[in-house]
Design a protein around this motif. Structure first.
Motif, short mmCIF file in Angstrom:
data_model
loop_
_atom_site.label_atom_id
_atom_site.label_comp_id
_atom_site.label_asym_id
_atom_site.label_seq_id
_atom_site.Cartn_x
_atom_site.Cartn_y
_atom_site.Cartn_z
N THR A 70 0.86 -1.19 0.11
CA THR A 70 -0.06 0.01 0.06
C THR A 70 1.03 1.35 -0.07
OG1 THR A 70 -0.20 0.01 2.24
CG2 THR A 70 -1.82 -1.06 1.10
N ASP A 71 2.24 1.07 0.46
CA ASP A 71 3.02 2.33 0.27
C ASP A 71 4.30 1.95 0.42
OD1 ASP A 71 4.00 4.91 0.28
OD2 ASP A 71 3.63 5.30 2.32
N VAL A 72 5.21 2.30 -0.53
CA VAL A 72 6.78 1.96 -0.37
C VAL A 72 7.63 3.20 -0.45
CG1 VAL A 72 8.60 0.88 -1.88
CG2 VAL A 72 6.43 -0.34 -1.80
N LYS A 73 8.31 3.44 0.33
CA LYS A 73 9.46 4.53 0.27
C LYS A 73 10.66 3.73 0.34
CE LYS A 73 6.63 8.23 1.72
NZ LYS A 73 5.38 7.52 0.83
N VAL A 74 11.63 3.78 -0.68
CA VAL A 74 12.60 3.14 -0.90
C VAL A 74 13.63 3.56 0.08
CG1 VAL A 74 14.45 2.67 -2.42
CG2 VAL A 74 12.47 2.57 -3.43
N LEU A 75 14.19 2.37 0.79
CA LEU A 75 15.17 2.66 1.95
C LEU A 75 14.73 3.06 3.05
CD1 LEU A 75 18.31 3.89 -0.05
CD2 LEU A 75 17.81 1.74 0.29
N SER A 76 13.21 3.07 3.23
CA SER A 76 12.90 3.92 4.41
C SER A 76 11.63 3.00 5.06
CB SER A 76 12.31 5.27 4.02
OG SER A 76 11.63 6.05 5.00
N LYS A 77 10.62 2.64 4.07
CA LYS A 77 9.16 2.07 4.73
C LYS A 77 8.50 1.27 3.72
CE LYS A 77 5.67 4.79 4.76
NZ LYS A 77 4.76 5.90 5.18
N ILE A 78 8.12 0.39 4.13
CA ILE A 78 7.12 -0.48 3.28
C ILE A 78 5.94 -0.83 4.23
CG2 ILE A 78 6.77 -2.84 2.28
CD1 ILE A 78 9.91 -3.11 2.15
N GLU A 79 4.81 -0.60 3.76
CA GLU A 79 3.36 -0.85 4.24
C GLU A 79 2.54 -1.83 3.32
OE1 GLU A 79 1.49 2.91 4.72
OE2 GLU A 79 2.67 3.44 6.36
N TYR A 80 1.98 -2.65 3.89
CA TYR A 80 1.21 -3.79 3.34
C TYR A 80 0.01 -4.12 3.89
CZ TYR A 80 3.18 -6.74 6.95
OH TYR A 80 3.55 -7.43 8.14
N LYS A 81 -0.86 -4.88 2.95
CA LYS A 81 -2.13 -5.35 3.32
C LYS A 81 -2.39 -6.62 2.95
CE LYS A 81 -7.17 -4.54 3.28
NZ LYS A 81 -8.22 -3.46 2.78
N LEU A 82 -2.46 -7.62 4.00
CA LEU A 82 -2.52 -9.17 3.49
C LEU A 82 -3.91 -9.39 3.09
CD1 LEU A 82 -0.95 -10.36 6.88
CD2 LEU A 82 0.25 -10.05 4.66
N PHE A 83 -4.03 -10.56 2.38
CA PHE A 83 -5.42 -10.94 1.82
C PHE A 83 -6.32 -11.26 2.60
CE2 PHE A 83 -3.00 -12.23 -2.49
CZ PHE A 83 -3.05 -10.99 -3.06
N ASP A 84 -6.02 -11.40 3.98
CA ASP A 84 -6.99 -11.43 5.13
C ASP A 84 -7.40 -10.14 5.62
OD1 ASP A 84 -4.98 -10.76 6.67
OD2 ASP A 84 -5.09 -12.85 7.93
N ASN A 85 -7.01 -8.99 5.10
CA ASN A 85 -7.33 -7.69 5.49
C ASN A 85 -6.37 -7.19 6.56
OD1 ASN A 85 -8.83 -6.81 3.13
ND2 ASN A 85 -10.50 -7.92 4.41
N ARG A 86 -5.56 -7.83 7.24
CA ARG A 86 -4.66 -7.13 8.14
C ARG A 86 -3.54 -6.32 7.52
NH1 ARG A 86 -1.50 -11.14 10.93
NH2 ARG A 86 -1.90 -12.66 9.02
N THR A 87 -3.07 -5.46 8.28
CA THR A 87 -2.12 -4.66 7.62
C THR A 87 -0.70 -4.57 8.56
OG1 THR A 87 -2.99 -2.73 9.16
CG2 THR A 87 -3.90 -2.86 7.03
N GLY A 88 0.18 -4.22 7.75
CA GLY A 88 1.73 -4.09 8.62
C GLY A 88 2.61 -3.09 7.81
#
Length: 132
Positions: A70-88
């Motif tokens: 859901t968001d990628v900032k190279v060398l800094s941050k990765i945000e994701y949403k799993l297929f069961d709708n949990r986020t991390g």
């Protein structure tokens, strides 16, 4: 939310590459010697898909860890949403070639929170060993 962290003695570019490239993910993405990641796909961009196929070496248990970014900032941050709708999210902070990685995620409801925290901490500790 669960939060795990590790301090890695390596340049941020190396840490980022080893965390994100499938040829490396399969070498460190497991919590113990009984487990392995047999395949990894990683399209590291917003709306890109990732999928890690994990199984025990004796093949008695397996699961897919997959979702979209859901968001990628190279060398800094990765945000994701799993297929069961949990986020991390995974945060990378560099200071003098030392990188602090912090992963924060919503636990699933099937397993105890402490088991999930121990599992993820073991994986991130294994990553530290692999990088250093």
């Amino acid at each position: 939310m669960i939060s795990v962290q590790s301090i890695i003695d390596a340049p941020i570019e190396k840490v980022w590459d080893l965390w994100t490239l499938p040829k490396h993910i399969v070498k460190w993405n497991y919590p113990s010697e009984e487990w392995q990641t047999i395949a990894a796909e990683n399209d590291l961009k917003i709306n890109g898909k990732f999928k890690y196929i994990m199984q025990t070496k004796d093949k008695s248990a397996a699961f897919d860890f997959e979702g979209i970014y859901t968001d990628v900032k190279v060398l800094s941050k990765i945000e994701y949403k799993l297929f069961d709708n949990r986020t991390g999210s995974i945060h990378f902070e560099e200071n003098d070639n030392i990188v602090k990685i912090t992963e924060i995620f919503e636990p699933n409801t099937n397993d105890s929170k402490s088991m999930q925290e121990q599992w993820c901490q073991a994986v991130i500790d294994n990553f530290k060993t692999y990088v250093e």
